[in-house]
Write an enzyme that holds these catalytic residues in place. Sequence first.
Site, PDB file in Angstrom:
ATOM      1  N   HIS A 151      26.485  52.222  53.354  1.00 48.90           N
ATOM      2  CA  HIS A 151      26.995  51.684  52.218  1.00 48.90           C
ATOM      3  C   HIS A 151      26.007  51.878  51.102  1.00 48.90           C
ATOM      4  O   HIS A 151      24.777  51.315  51.514  1.00 48.90           O
ATOM      5  CB  HIS A 151      27.700  50.432  52.164  1.00 48.90           C
ATOM      6  CG  HIS A 151      28.484  50.108  51.219  1.00 48.90           C
ATOM      7  ND1 HIS A 151      27.849  49.508  50.081  1.00 48.90           N
ATOM      8  CD2 HIS A 151      29.901  50.105  50.714  1.00 48.90           C
ATOM      9  CE1 HIS A 151      28.973  49.385  49.258  1.00 48.90           C
ATOM     10  NE2 HIS A 151      29.936  49.596  49.663  1.00 48.90           N
TER      11      HIS A 151
ATOM     12  N   GLY B 271      36.782  47.845  48.175  1.00 46.59           N
ATOM     13  CA  GLY B 271      36.096  46.525  47.906  1.00 46.59           C
ATOM     14  C   GLY B 271      37.012  45.556  47.325  1.00 46.59           C
ATOM     15  O   GLY B 271      37.822  44.983  48.042  1.00 46.59           O
TER      16      GLY B 271
ATOM     17  N   TRP C  57      35.350  43.830  52.807  1.00 45.63           N
ATOM     18  CA  TRP C  57      35.618  42.464  52.283  1.00 45.63           C
ATOM     19  C   TRP C  57      33.982  42.371  51.692  1.00 45.63           C
ATOM     20  O   TRP C  57      33.972  41.135  51.185  1.00 45.63           O
ATOM     21  CB  TRP C  57      35.960  41.494  53.324  1.00 45.63           C
ATOM     22  CG  TRP C  57      37.388  41.629  53.702  1.00 45.63           C
ATOM     23  CD1 TRP C  57      38.126  42.552  53.207  1.00 45.63           C
ATOM     24  CD2 TRP C  57      37.896  41.246  54.898  1.00 45.63           C
ATOM     25  NE1 TRP C  57      39.413  42.371  54.126  1.00 45.63           N
ATOM     26  CE2 TRP C  57      39.180  41.533  55.091  1.00 45.63           C
ATOM     27  CE3 TRP C  57      37.420  40.026  55.546  1.00 45.63           C
ATOM     28  CZ2 TRP C  57      40.069  40.858  55.966  1.00 45.63           C
ATOM     29  CZ3 TRP C  57      38.333  39.531  56.571  1.00 45.63           C
ATOM     30  CH2 TRP C  57      39.885  39.988  56.958  1.00 45.63           C
ATOM     31  N   LYS C  58      32.958  43.027  52.271  1.00 46.19           N
ATOM     32  CA  LYS C  58      31.635  42.716  51.652  1.00 46.19           C
ATOM     33  C   LYS C  58      31.268  41.239  52.276  1.00 46.19           C
ATOM     34  O   LYS C  58      31.926  40.616  53.281  1.00 46.19           O
ATOM     35  CB  LYS C  58      31.453  42.903  50.401  1.00 46.19           C
ATOM     36  CG  LYS C  58      31.765  44.141  49.880  1.00 46.19           C
ATOM     37  CD  LYS C  58      31.238  44.369  48.285  1.00 46.19           C
ATOM     38  CE  LYS C  58      32.144  45.776  47.894  1.00 46.19           C
ATOM     39  NZ  LYS C  58      31.297  46.273  46.850  1.00 46.19           N
TER      40      LYS C  58
HETATM   41  C1  PEP Z   1      33.027  49.367  48.224  1.00 46.51           C
HETATM   42  O1  PEP Z   1      32.468  48.442  48.281  1.00 46.51           O
HETATM   43  O2  PEP Z   1      33.023  50.112  49.175  1.00 46.51           O
HETATM   44  C2  PEP Z   1      33.659  49.715  46.914  1.00 46.51           C
HETATM   45  C3  PEP Z   1      34.587  50.708  46.987  1.00 46.51           C
HETATM   46  O3  PEP Z   1      34.125  48.427  46.169  1.00 46.51           O
HETATM   47  P1  PEP Z   1      34.819  48.673  44.943  1.00 46.51           P
HETATM   48  O4  PEP Z   1      36.323  48.910  45.456  1.00 46.51           O
HETATM   49  O5  PEP Z   1      35.063  47.051  44.639  1.00 46.51           O
HETATM   50  O6  PEP Z   1      34.330  49.257  43.677  1.00 46.51           O
END
Ligand code: PEP
Length: 248
Positions: free
Chosen positions: A94, A232, A10-11
């Site tokens: 990350h 994400g 979810w960040k």
């Molecule tokens: C992530 O933050 O690990 C990621 C894959 O983000 P997104 O799916 O939004 O590219």
Amino acid sequence: MRQTIVVGNWKMNASKETVNTLVLGVLEGMPDVKSEVIVCVPYPYLCQVEALVAHSQLKIGAQDLNVNASGAFTGEVSADMLKDFGSEYVIVGHSERRSLYGESDEMVAEKVQVALDNGLTPLFCIGELLEEREAGDTETVVARQINAVIKRVGIEVFKNIIIAYEPVWAIGTGVTATPQQAQDTHAYIREILAQSDADIAQSTPILYGGSMNSGNADELIACEDIDGGLIGGASLKSDDFLRICKVG
Ligand code: PEP
């Protein structure tokens, strides 16, 4: 046979209200899901999510940890604190932490070790920048990132590690690696692991991350060496996330 694993990151996106809606929405669809599903939650909402997912198959992860057990580290959170609120997993390395907070391969390796020592499963992220891919350095970069961890913790503990290959140019950009690009790198990651232990190379889950969504998850997860996704943006809506969870 490796199980499919789908992880939502979810960040720094959540509120008490959106957490309720999102988790309850995901839980509603869980009876039809065969994959292992983990949501990586911002620290303040771990307690809320722990209560919501009690007695369900939905697992909890955090997005980072501090390597110290306790003490004068203002703003930081330890492995024990994460476990206190039901976390079984933690994202480590990350690309946003590597680029925005200066985490080196060695710092990431130490976090992997601390997570393992404390009974948390690291979701260990690796991946190359766009300029590194364009320079033909993808393999060198992912080998360096993995070897830093093998050097610190050894190969045996990869039995308890989940790798996420996330090409940095695909994260949050809407540009996804093609299934062939992703598969090639995943196969190479297994080759690196196999240089230390062939069985572990075969059993280690390797997830793909980088703009995976409900429209492209099928073809990515169908690849031989792709065991699921780290998601994400598409993990923030229960319908989209569930569609990906149901691919496995
Ligand atoms: C992530 O933050 O690990 C990621 C894959 O983000 P997104 O799916 O939004 O590219």
